[in-house]
Design a protein around this motif. Structure first.
Motif, PDB file in Angstrom:
ATOM      1  N   LYS A  71       0.836  -1.202   0.000  1.00 48.65           N
ATOM      2  CA  LYS A  71       0.000   0.000   0.000  1.00 48.65           C
ATOM      3  C   LYS A  71       0.870   1.251   0.000  1.00 48.65           C
ATOM      4  O   LYS A  71       0.614   2.200  -0.732  1.00 48.65           O
ATOM      5  N   ARG A  72       1.919   1.229   0.801  1.00 46.47           N
ATOM      6  CA  ARG A  72       2.822   2.378   0.889  1.00 46.47           C
ATOM      7  C   ARG A  72       3.538   2.637  -0.441  1.00 46.47           C
ATOM      8  O   ARG A  72       3.811   3.772  -0.803  1.00 46.47           O
ATOM      9  N   LEU A  73       3.844   1.575  -1.176  1.00 46.96           N
ATOM     10  CA  LEU A  73       4.516   1.707  -2.460  1.00 46.96           C
ATOM     11  C   LEU A  73       3.544   2.009  -3.600  1.00 46.96           C
ATOM     12  O   LEU A  73       3.964   2.168  -4.744  1.00 46.96           O
ATOM     13  N   GLY A  74       2.251   2.067  -3.281  1.00 47.88           N
ATOM     14  CA  GLY A  74       1.251   2.365  -4.299  1.00 47.88           C
ATOM     15  C   GLY A  74       0.885   1.171  -5.155  1.00 47.88           C
ATOM     16  O   GLY A  74       0.340   1.331  -6.240  1.00 47.88           O
ATOM     17  N   LEU A  75       1.186  -0.029  -4.674  1.00 51.16           N
ATOM     18  CA  LEU A  75       0.866  -1.246  -5.421  1.00 51.16           C
ATOM     19  C   LEU A  75      -0.496  -1.787  -4.989  1.00 51.16           C
ATOM     20  O   LEU A  75      -0.937  -1.570  -3.854  1.00 51.16           O
ATOM     21  N   ASN A  76      -1.162  -2.484  -5.881  1.00 51.63           N
ATOM     22  CA  ASN A  76      -2.440  -3.108  -5.549  1.00 51.63           C
ATOM     23  C   ASN A  76      -2.216  -4.326  -4.673  1.00 51.63           C
ATOM     24  O   ASN A  76      -1.247  -5.068  -4.866  1.00 51.63           O
ATOM     25  N   ASN A  77      -3.107  -4.531  -3.725  1.00 52.49           N
ATOM     26  CA  ASN A  77      -3.068  -5.734  -2.907  1.00 52.49           C
ATOM     27  C   ASN A  77      -4.037  -6.749  -3.493  1.00 52.49           C
ATOM     28  O   ASN A  77      -5.169  -6.400  -3.841  1.00 52.49           O
TER      29      ASN A  77
END
Length: 46
Positions: free
Chosen positions: A11-17
């Motif tokens: 989430k912090r890296l802007g990636l989808n979970n």
């Protein structure tokens, strides 16, 4: 806890979970805790 931390990092890296649709991941142990842990993302080192 390792999986929760992985989701926080993504989430912090802007990636989808990914959405995990498995009975093992619908227990209370997998939910992100509501109780404050003292961890503050704003103070975390990059």
């Amino acid at each position: 806890m390792e999986l929760i931390n992985l989701f926080k990092v993504r989430k912090r890296l802007g990636l989808n979970n990914p959405t995990i649709d498995n009975a093992l991941f619908s227990t209370n142990m997998v939910k992100i805790p509501v109780i404050p842990t003292g961890y503050n993302e704003d103070l975390d080192l990059n």
